[in-house]
Design an enzyme around this catalytic site. Sequence first.
Site, mmCIF file in Angstrom:
data_model
loop_
_atom_site.group_PDB
_atom_site.id
_atom_site.type_symbol
_atom_site.label_atom_id
_atom_site.label_comp_id
_atom_site.label_asym_id
_atom_site.label_seq_id
_atom_site.Cartn_x
_atom_site.Cartn_y
_atom_site.Cartn_z
ATOM 1 N N PHE A 27 0.806 -1.218 0.000
ATOM 2 C CA PHE A 27 0.000 0.000 0.000
ATOM 3 C C PHE A 27 0.841 1.270 0.000
ATOM 4 O O PHE A 27 0.306 2.366 0.062
ATOM 5 C CB PHE A 27 -0.930 0.020 1.223
ATOM 6 C CG PHE A 27 -0.205 -0.104 2.519
ATOM 7 C CD1 PHE A 27 0.251 1.007 3.200
ATOM 8 C CD2 PHE A 27 0.035 -1.355 3.064
ATOM 9 C CE1 PHE A 27 0.929 0.889 4.385
ATOM 10 C CE2 PHE A 27 0.715 -1.482 4.265
ATOM 11 C CZ PHE A 27 1.168 -0.364 4.936
ATOM 12 N N VAL A 30 8.442 3.452 0.065
ATOM 13 C CA VAL A 30 9.243 4.198 1.031
ATOM 14 C C VAL A 30 10.545 4.598 0.352
ATOM 15 O O VAL A 30 11.254 3.756 -0.208
ATOM 16 C CB VAL A 30 9.521 3.366 2.294
ATOM 17 C CG1 VAL A 30 10.345 4.174 3.293
ATOM 18 C CG2 VAL A 30 8.222 2.923 2.944
ATOM 19 N N ARG A 137 -2.565 -4.359 14.215
ATOM 20 C CA ARG A 137 -3.077 -5.419 13.344
ATOM 21 C C ARG A 137 -2.035 -6.031 12.414
ATOM 22 O O ARG A 137 -2.353 -6.955 11.668
ATOM 23 C CB ARG A 137 -4.256 -4.919 12.495
ATOM 24 C CG ARG A 137 -5.467 -4.485 13.294
ATOM 25 C CD ARG A 137 -6.585 -4.058 12.368
ATOM 26 N NE ARG A 137 -7.768 -3.659 13.095
ATOM 27 C CZ ARG A 137 -8.855 -3.169 12.524
ATOM 28 N NH1 ARG A 137 -8.902 -3.027 11.211
ATOM 29 N NH2 ARG A 137 -9.902 -2.835 13.257
#
Length: 521
Positions: A27, A30, A137
């Site tokens: 998603f 970097v 999560r």
Amino acid sequence: MNQRRPPAPPPQLPGFTHLELLGSGGFADVYLYEQELPRRRVAVKVLLPERISPSAAQFTAEANVMAMLSTHPAIVTIYQAGVSSDGRPYLVMEYCPRPNLQVRYRREPFSVAEALRVGVQVAAAVETAHRAGVLHRDIKPANILVTEYNRPALTDFGIASTSQTAAETTGMSIPWSPPEVFDAAAAQGGPRTDVYQLGATIYTLLAGRSPFEVPGQRNGSAELIERIERMPLPAIERPDVPSSLFAALSRAMSKDPADRYPSAVAFARALQKVQIELAHSVTPIDILDERPLDAGPEDDDGGLTRVRGVTSIAPIDTSTRPSATTAKVAGAAPPADDATIVRGPRVVEPIADETILRPRSPQDVAAPTAAPAPEAAAPTTPERSRRWPTILAASVVGVAVIGIGAAVIGSVIAPEPEPTTAPTVIAQDPLGDGGVPLVEDGEGVIRGGNAVFTWTNPAPAEGDQYRWHRNALSGRGEGHLTTEPTVTVPVEGADQVCIDVYLVRANGTFTNEAVTICAPE
């Protein structure tokens, strides 16, 4: 991060210069940038437009939450957030140049001491997030970076949960996911889900593989999910992993969420208790929250957890320490550990003034005297004959004064004898001055792709251990502890492998220098 898709081109950011790609995920990309003012290297995470909510307000709220959490010492620091000129939201973060925990555990398993330290620190970060209403999560070794100061730093807070569904998020990291995330009818997420992933991460650092990965067998998604749901937690085949640590990991990774630790801080306390059992330094639990801890009797830690805002070190208050003077004046008994007390000045009883000869001051000359001067007692005695008795008397008094003065000075400067009833104090000797011998007969050989080192202990004692570091031109490597006088190190293509070995006693003393062993010699 992975390279399953080509990375997007880096955005043009005012005040930043692009240097290189650090990695790509499901998603975000970097990149490494250099910030112009203040000049420093930073990591910039650029979210993919198709993976985020179109709501700018939601992204702003998420960035604010991450910035709030990033004040924690075990969470990656967020410097700023914004939207690039081509519409991609980005976060400017602390650049952590050291290998993340996934890279490290794949090289070699962690020592028990380091795994416990990292576990407590990351658990404190997760507890802080939970108290702020944020669930991670996706806790896994790859999401725990390492700062320049060798501290773990948890990253990716809230990004995955807001950009994808919970199932998609956990599906990215099946090896560390709890069973309930694969059950459509089960409740998704919650603090105990993060507790499971914390336990799975620490297990991985110790075992060198994810919990339900079986060497030599198929370890695809279907096989892993089947084992996570049904298979008991496999034992960690290491003699230095105590049963209490495995029990703590087993509870954290229980199949039923109700059987797990109720919070990340409860799990951290369990790890602290293992540290105490092993006589390791206890890692503090840093929780940035003003609320009191909500712990029941089962999780009471006896004050090991400290809830704090800003950490400060208070100066030592010597006014509350009883000195030797106070004990003598008050008539109190000396402290039991008298050898470790820094004493103040002793009280010296006043000395009778008439036994000391002092030069007469002008005030003494002017003041009236109680008795006539010796010269007035015999005015008819010749001058020379009157001086001899005076000189003789002065000499006698002078000798007496010298003797008294020497006794007084000796009583002041002489050390006070230690009480015979004081217990013997055995202090740790971190500089190695306690006579711990060097290991002997060091030998190193190359066997296949490994260097095997052996040595002998010239004076074995109960509880002896050996601390060793890999030694290279680039510097000394991370320290490891072993109870056996042998260690095997991967050659990793080097022509020669060297290690430094210290003998460590059970009371914490160790040799004051290392013995270097090389293979081949």
